[in-house]
Enzyme design. Structure first.
Site, mmCIF file in Angstrom:
data_model
loop_
_atom_site.group_PDB
_atom_site.id
_atom_site.type_symbol
_atom_site.label_atom_id
_atom_site.label_comp_id
_atom_site.label_asym_id
_atom_site.label_seq_id
_atom_site.Cartn_x
_atom_site.Cartn_y
_atom_site.Cartn_z
ATOM 1 N N CYS A 170 7.710 -62.455 -8.504
ATOM 2 C CA CYS A 170 7.877 -61.198 -9.246
ATOM 3 C C CYS A 170 9.374 -60.901 -9.349
ATOM 4 C CB CYS A 170 7.187 -60.073 -8.488
ATOM 5 S SG CYS A 170 7.910 -59.856 -6.841
ATOM 6 N N HIS B 99 11.427 -56.187 1.635
ATOM 7 C CA HIS B 99 10.409 -55.205 2.062
ATOM 8 C C HIS B 99 10.988 -53.857 2.426
ATOM 9 C CE1 HIS B 99 9.373 -59.331 3.391
ATOM 10 N NE2 HIS B 99 8.415 -59.079 2.537
ATOM 11 N N HIS C 87 2.840 -53.859 8.854
ATOM 12 C CA HIS C 87 3.601 -54.561 7.809
ATOM 13 C C HIS C 87 5.033 -54.019 7.729
ATOM 14 C CE1 HIS C 87 4.840 -55.981 3.822
ATOM 15 N NE2 HIS C 87 3.957 -56.951 4.030
ATOM 16 N N GLU D 272 7.070 -53.561 5.337
ATOM 17 C CA GLU D 272 7.333 -52.546 4.308
ATOM 18 C C GLU D 272 6.927 -51.163 4.813
ATOM 19 O OE1 GLU D 272 5.648 -53.214 0.338
ATOM 20 O OE2 GLU D 272 5.528 -51.041 0.099
ATOM 21 N N ASN E 85 0.638 -59.371 -0.375
ATOM 22 C CA ASN E 85 0.074 -59.451 -1.731
ATOM 23 C C ASN E 85 -0.725 -60.742 -1.918
ATOM 24 O OD1 ASN E 85 1.559 -61.376 -3.778
ATOM 25 N ND2 ASN E 85 3.106 -60.666 -2.329
HETATM 26 S S1 SF4 Z 1 7.120 -54.337 -4.567
HETATM 27 FE FE1 SF4 Z 1 7.021 -56.412 -3.715
HETATM 28 S S2 SF4 Z 1 5.520 -57.480 -4.998
HETATM 29 FE FE2 SF4 Z 1 6.128 -55.627 -6.105
HETATM 30 S S3 SF4 Z 1 7.802 -56.231 -7.473
HETATM 31 FE FE3 SF4 Z 1 8.732 -55.521 -5.566
HETATM 32 S S4 SF4 Z 1 8.950 -57.354 -4.281
HETATM 33 FE FE4 SF4 Z 1 7.515 -57.850 -5.923
#
Ligand code: SF4
Length: 500
Positions: A194, A256, A306, A308, A406
């Site tokens: 991504c 993250h 996690h 994040e 993800n």
């Molecule tokens: S939040 Fe995570 S999965 Fe979504 S665009 Fe950003 S890095 Fe990619």
């Protein structure tokens, strides 16, 4: 396509393999060239000589290709066969095998070793040609090595060792035979990297290019073992905490995101900080600060362990309550039920997150919600794509690391479509038994998994029989984020990061 067969040149090899098989046909082909058959899938297995001392007696060599003077035949399914052998606990090497007309020794053996081939035998290349373009694999159990050549003390013992390995390898050979067949592959689109992951990897790459190694990175820059190993090869040094980084050094923060406490620590150690937090994660941090500043309890829907979530919760430790699921949502107790808000981890499964949010909304009608869902565009698109692919497949393979949120969600979404799904690090983790009798395979990759892993897997599957590959694209993505700047200063605590 005629049925597959296993070829063993010598009687003792034939006996060793047959003892460990269930059902597959084993043919004794005799030593050297001379065996002929009509085109069909062939797995040739026997003993061989190592061309490098890294392969020890009893080790197995699986051919990525077999070579002879005038021909080279590739074996795309080699990583799958090697994976099956590793799972059986056997020592395996992957690389080219060379076939010669006679036993090689001394300088001739050294010359073959210099070509990069791992092992030598007298039959594989000829049997590869006999397969006539049908699936082919070759496997050799090592008897002799450059250090321990044939007809020296201990050859008999090493021979027994090799035959034992061959016998132990037979179940994996059976799995290869059972997995042979035509297949359709459906590729989910979008898949793989991504914009946030691209940006984070580019950030480390740019720091290495501009400043040279080492560049320190706190935690995995993105949750993928291949990405981390690649950056390590280029000079990145991954640390768990900033106190492992020398004072004043350059350090990149992972995609993250981190709590303000980590920024504070970086400042106190005078580190040159490059913050590769994904702008979409930074947006959630901003929401948490805003809600907390207004005196709200903030429910953070996500997985407490996690990274994040740890970083996001750290924005307002006294105000945030992490809510894992609907069950927990039914029990949470805010300080004031009229002053509550919620946010989400960016990589959750939509269905689960919505269930949790709806329980919270029902319990706290005054709850403030973010303007739009916090689950990011990349997670949304990949889940939507895999859902559609799973509905058309018997098996879905998701490329991604086990610690990638993800990627794990993609496997779960596929399973909800009543499709068997497996999360694998790379093609080597695909179990041949999953493929037996399976004709429709969906493939996707998590947002942190490099695209070449998908190409590698498709290539491996092409070594098990005729393969048709189709793309199933639900949407195209053109999101890009600007690279972050180096900074020794703490970030502005009131502004979200800019996404372009
Ligand atoms: S939040 Fe995570 S999965 Fe979504 S665009 Fe950003 S890095 Fe990619």
């Amino acid at each position: 396509m005629r049925g597959p067969m296993i070829c063993a040149p010598l009687r003792i090899e034939h006996a060793a393999i047959s003892g460990g098989l269930r059902g597959a046909q084993v043919i004794r082909t005799g030593m050297g060239a001379g065996f002929a058959c009509s085109p069909r899938p062939i797995l040739v297995a026997g003993v061989g000589g190592a061309l490098t001392n890294q392969c020890l007696p009893g080790d197995l060599v699986v051919a990525t290709e077999v070579r002879a003077t005038d021909t080279t035949v590739a074996s795309p399914s080699a990583p799958l066969l090697a994976g099956a052998l590793r799972r059986a606990g056997l020592p395996v090497h992957l690389g080219p095998i060379t076939s010669t007309a006679r036993i090689v020794a001394g300088s001739a053996r050294g010359a073959l070793g210099a070509t990069g081939a791992l092992a030598v035998d007298m039959e594989s290349a000829q049997l590869a040609s006999a397969a006539g373009g049908a699936p082919f694999a070759a496997l050799r159990a090592i008897v002799d090595t450059p250090e321990h050549p044939l007809l020296h003390l201990g050859t008999a013992v090493r021979g027994v060792q090799a035959l034992r390995s061959l016998r132990a390898a037979a179940p994996a050979m059976q799995q290869w035979v059972d997995a042979i067949g035509p297949r359709e592959v459906l590729l989910a689109g979008p898949r793989s990297f991504c914009a946030g992951v691209d940006r984070a990897i580019d950030t480390v790459g740019r720091a290495l290019d501009r400043h040279g190694a080492p560049v320190y990175v706190r935690r995995q820059i993105v949750h993928n073992a291949h990405v981390v190993a690649d950056l390590q090869r280029r000079g990145a040094v991954f640390v768990t905490e900033l106190d492992e980084v020398p004072r004043g050094a350059r350090v990149v923060l992972a995609a993250h995101g981190v709590s303000p406490a980590v920024h504070e620590q970086a400042r106190s150690r005078e580190l040159v900080l490059v913050d590769a937090t994904c702008p979409l994660v930074a947006k959630v941090h901003h929401e948490v600060r805003r809600y907390a500043d207004l005196g709200n309890t903030v429910f953070l829907i996500g997985h407490a362990e996690h990274e994040e979530v740890v970083g996001t919760a750290g924005e307002a430790p006294g105000h945030v309550q992490v809510v894992a699921d609907a069950e927990q949502a039914a029990r949470v107790q805010p300080a004031d039920p009229d002053r509550v808000a919620y946010v989400m981890q960016t990589t959750l499964a939509h269905e689960d997150a919505e269930q949790t949010a709806s329980v919270l909304r029902e319990r706290f009608p005054a709850m403030t919600a973010p303007r739009s869902d916090d689950i990011c565009y990349a997670t949304t698109n990949r889940q939507h794509a895999v859902q559609q692919v799973a509905a058309r497949s018997e098996l879905v393979l998701v490329l991604g690391s086990a610690n990638s949120s993800n990627s794990r969600r993609l496997a779960e979404v596929a399973e909800r479509e009543h499709c068997t799904a497996h999360l694998v690090e790379d093609a080597g983790e695909v179990d041949l038994r999953w493929l037996a009798g399976v004709r429709k395979v969906g493939i996707t990759a998590g947002a942190s998994a490099p695209p070449h892993l998908v190409d590698d897997l498709v290539h491996c599957l092409s070594g098990l029989g005729p393969l048709t590959v189709a793309e199933h694209t639900v949407t195209t993505e053109d999101v890009r984020f600007a690279l972050p700047r180096d900074s020794t200063l703490p970030r502005d605590s009131t502004q979200p990061k800019e996404a372009s």
